[in-house]
Design a protein around this motif. Structure first.
Motif: not given
Length: 298
Positions: A2-28
């Protein structure tokens, strides 16, 4: 799914993306991070596109791309250009702002998407959606007061301005995604494959400029979070594009649910990066999420 469940699952991976982004660009250096993470995503699709040409039929239908006209290639190149501009603003902002502050600011993108959906796509907000918008705006103001205690004054801090520009362009990209998938009927793998390839084309000149020292720049340090940026975003976007392609989905609701990634980014900023004043920001973050929930329920 279902598109609502898909949106929530996408949010989980998007949160992981944000954490990886912060780790990658810190003092870089930001530009090499953008280039190598984009290269990772494009490389995945280069392999899949090449395999599709060499051995037709070896891929599942869910990963098969369609042939495109020149005009369709230009439409996808435009999508990549919008996202490239959004990422340049966003990555520099994430580098200089606490993630527990930046992630909630980025969560306001559904408001911009909602306005665009009303004006451009003809979607009509209900009373609850309107209340959700007002709640989110009030919470955003509260977050600005919490940020000022860390020396981040929203009206005077250029990185907040960068993040707002990136968030606005991200909302534009969300509306354009719905247009491409819902009205132009691009398939999910076709959109994601060529979007990834053209992103690499846009960032290549910046990577060359950084390498040749065309401007003052910081040194680059390789981190394994850089390819993880691309991989987590590939999964998130694939699920997100599938939700948008559903004819019953509303882009304003999909974008609102997807910004549930704020919880992941906010918690990760406190746990992994030792950011301060979490309790002071928490009421505003909860308010933003309540606003998003009201928008969804509407």
């Amino acid at each position: 799914m279902h598109w609502i469940a898909a949106s929530l699952l996408s949010a989980l991976f998007l949160g992981a993306y944000e954490l990886c982004t912060k780790h990658a660009v810190r003092e870089n250096a930001v530009m090499p991070v953008l280039f190598f993470s984009t290269l990772t995503g494009a490389a995945v699709w280069f392999v899949l596109l090449g395999g599709q040409v060499i051995h037709p039929g070896w891929l599942p239908v869910s990963l098969v791309t369609d042939p495109l006209t020149l005009m369709q290639h230009l439409q996808l190149a435009l999508k990549s250009g919008i996202v490239a501009a959004s990422w340049v603003f966003t990555y520099f902002a994430v580098k200089h702002l606490p993630l527990s502050l930046g992630s909630p600011i980025r969560a306001t993108s559904p408001l911009l998407t909602l306005f665009g959906a009303v004006l451009i796509l003809g979607e009509r907000p209900t009373l609850l959606e309107t209340l959700g918008v007002m709640t989110t705006i009030a919470s955003f103001i509260g977050l600005s007061f919490a940020g000022s205690r860390e020396g981040v004054h929203f009206l005077r801090n250029k990185w907040v301005g960068f993040l707002l520009c990136g968030t606005f362009l991200g909302a534009v990209s969300g509306l354009y995604d719905k247009y491409l998938l819902g009205r132009q009927h691009f398939s999910v793998p076709t959109l994601q494959a060529w979007f990834s390839v053209y992103l690499l084309v846009f960032f290549l000149p910046f990577a060359i400029g950084w390498k040749q020292r065309w401007w003052p720049r910081k040194e680059f340090h390789w981190r394994w979070s850089i390819p993880l940026i691309a991989l987590s975003l590939l999964v998130s976007d694939y699920i997100y594009f599938g939700a948008l392609r559903n004819p019953h989905s509303l882009v304003s609701v999909v974008m609102s649910l997807r910004r549930g990634s704020t919880l992941v980014g906010f918690a990760g900023g406190l746990l992994f990066f030792g950011e301060q004043n979490g309790w002071r920001k928490l009421p505003a973050v909860i308010g933003i999420l309540i606003g998003i929930a009201l928008t969804v329920l509407g």
